[in-house]
Write a protein that holds these residues in place. Structure first.
Motif, short mmCIF file in Angstrom:
data_model
loop_
_atom_site.label_atom_id
_atom_site.label_comp_id
_atom_site.label_asym_id
_atom_site.label_seq_id
_atom_site.Cartn_x
_atom_site.Cartn_y
_atom_site.Cartn_z
N ARG A 50 1.01 -1.21 -0.05
CA ARG A 50 -0.04 -0.09 0.06
C ARG A 50 0.92 1.23 0.06
O ARG A 50 1.94 1.38 0.94
CB ARG A 50 -1.12 -0.07 1.27
CG ARG A 50 -1.83 1.15 1.25
CD ARG A 50 -2.70 0.93 2.38
NE ARG A 50 -3.67 1.86 2.58
CZ ARG A 50 -3.99 2.68 3.65
NH1 ARG A 50 -3.47 2.52 4.79
NH2 ARG A 50 -4.76 3.67 3.65
N ILE A 56 -2.65 3.83 -4.23
CA ILE A 56 -2.17 2.85 -5.17
C ILE A 56 -1.87 1.57 -4.37
O ILE A 56 -1.10 1.71 -3.24
CB ILE A 56 -0.90 3.36 -5.79
CG1 ILE A 56 -1.35 4.80 -6.80
CG2 ILE A 56 -0.38 2.50 -6.66
CD1 ILE A 56 -2.16 4.29 -7.88
N TYR A 57 -2.02 0.56 -4.92
CA TYR A 57 -1.25 -0.89 -4.44
C TYR A 57 -0.60 -1.30 -5.24
O TYR A 57 -0.88 -1.23 -6.53
CB TYR A 57 -2.34 -1.90 -3.99
CG TYR A 57 -3.32 -1.39 -2.87
CD1 TYR A 57 -3.03 -1.74 -1.43
CD2 TYR A 57 -4.19 -0.47 -2.99
CE1 TYR A 57 -3.66 -1.52 -0.47
CE2 TYR A 57 -5.04 -0.04 -1.79
CZ TYR A 57 -4.66 -0.54 -0.41
OH TYR A 57 -5.61 -0.08 0.56
N VAL A 135 0.25 -2.33 -10.99
CA VAL A 135 -0.45 -1.14 -10.36
C VAL A 135 -1.91 -1.25 -10.20
O VAL A 135 -2.65 -1.54 -11.20
CB VAL A 135 -0.06 0.03 -11.08
CG1 VAL A 135 -0.71 1.45 -10.59
CG2 VAL A 135 1.41 0.30 -11.40
N SER A 136 -2.32 -1.33 -8.78
CA SER A 136 -3.82 -1.40 -8.53
C SER A 136 -4.20 -0.27 -8.02
O SER A 136 -3.98 -0.14 -6.70
CB SER A 136 -4.00 -2.75 -7.80
OG SER A 136 -5.21 -2.77 -7.57
N PRO A 137 -5.00 0.61 -8.50
CA PRO A 137 -5.49 1.86 -7.90
C PRO A 137 -6.50 1.67 -6.99
O PRO A 137 -7.38 0.75 -7.20
CB PRO A 137 -5.96 2.57 -9.11
CG PRO A 137 -5.55 2.18 -10.27
CD PRO A 137 -5.23 0.80 -10.06
N SER A 153 -0.48 2.06 -19.40
CA SER A 153 -0.69 3.42 -19.39
C SER A 153 -0.27 4.19 -20.50
O SER A 153 -0.90 5.04 -21.10
CB SER A 153 0.13 3.81 -18.08
OG SER A 153 -0.24 3.43 -17.04
#
Length: 187
Positions: A50, A56-57, A135-137, A153
């Motif tokens: 985290r 973002i994770y 990237v996991s928002p 992206s």
């Protein structure tokens, strides 16, 4: 230096917009490879990390499908589509006279090659490789939004820029479609 002594260059290579497209594509590809290498080395087997207060994770996932894990059984089709995108961009590049189009196509090309590299060289095998996402928002495991990588992206930003350029009437050759239309109507 006489004309005979000058090195032979193609018109496309001499075109500064083509050089810009290529430079952006190479930069995106290099950054994508570095971020995926670091993600595999640092996130493999770990719980999601985290950062930014949970905005973002960072989490390693291997995606056999397209965006949002769609078409997971069609990895080979996605590979062929990515190859087609790369070929089309390379072929149209010689007509390029617009900086905006060069930037947009460079982003798409670099991202497509980045994910294509995963599809060709990563497990489970050639043309079936899984793309590394990290990237996991907003939440881990892609619960709030798709897990993605730098190549994704770049493709998204390049695609949005292409849509914007089309809406503004900007052509690949640097002209403005709206101005052309107005000129022909006034004749």
């Amino acid at each position: 230096m006489s004309a005979q002594d000058r090195p032979v260059t193609t018109r496309a290579a001499a075109n500064p917009r083509v050089r810009l497209l290529a430079g952006i594509a190479v930069l995106v590809l290099a950054l994508d490879i570095v971020t995926k290498t670091v993600a595999v080395a640092q996130l493999e087997g770990r719980e999601p990390v985290r950062i930014l207060g949970g905005l973002i994770y960072l989490q390693l996932l291997r995606n056999p499908g397209a965006a949002f894990s769609l078409a997971t059984g069609y990895t080979w089709v996605l590979t062929i589509v990515a190859i087609a995108v790369v070929v089309v961009i390379i072929r149209v590049a010689r007509k390029l006279r617009s900086t905006g189009w060069a930037v947009a196509l460079g982003l798409v090309l670099g991202g497509a090659i980045g994910n294509l590299t995963d599809r060709i060289f990563r497990a489970p095998g050639p043309l079936q490789g899984h793309v590394v996402d990290m990237v996991s928002p907003f939440a881990p495991d892609g619960r709030a939004f798709a897990v993605f990588n730098l190549a994704d992206s770049a493709i998204t930003c390049g695609g949005l820029l292409l849509v914007l350029l089309a809406l503004l009437g900007r052509e690949m050759d640097g002209s403005n479609a709206r101005t052309k239309k107005d000129d022909t109507e006034n004749e």
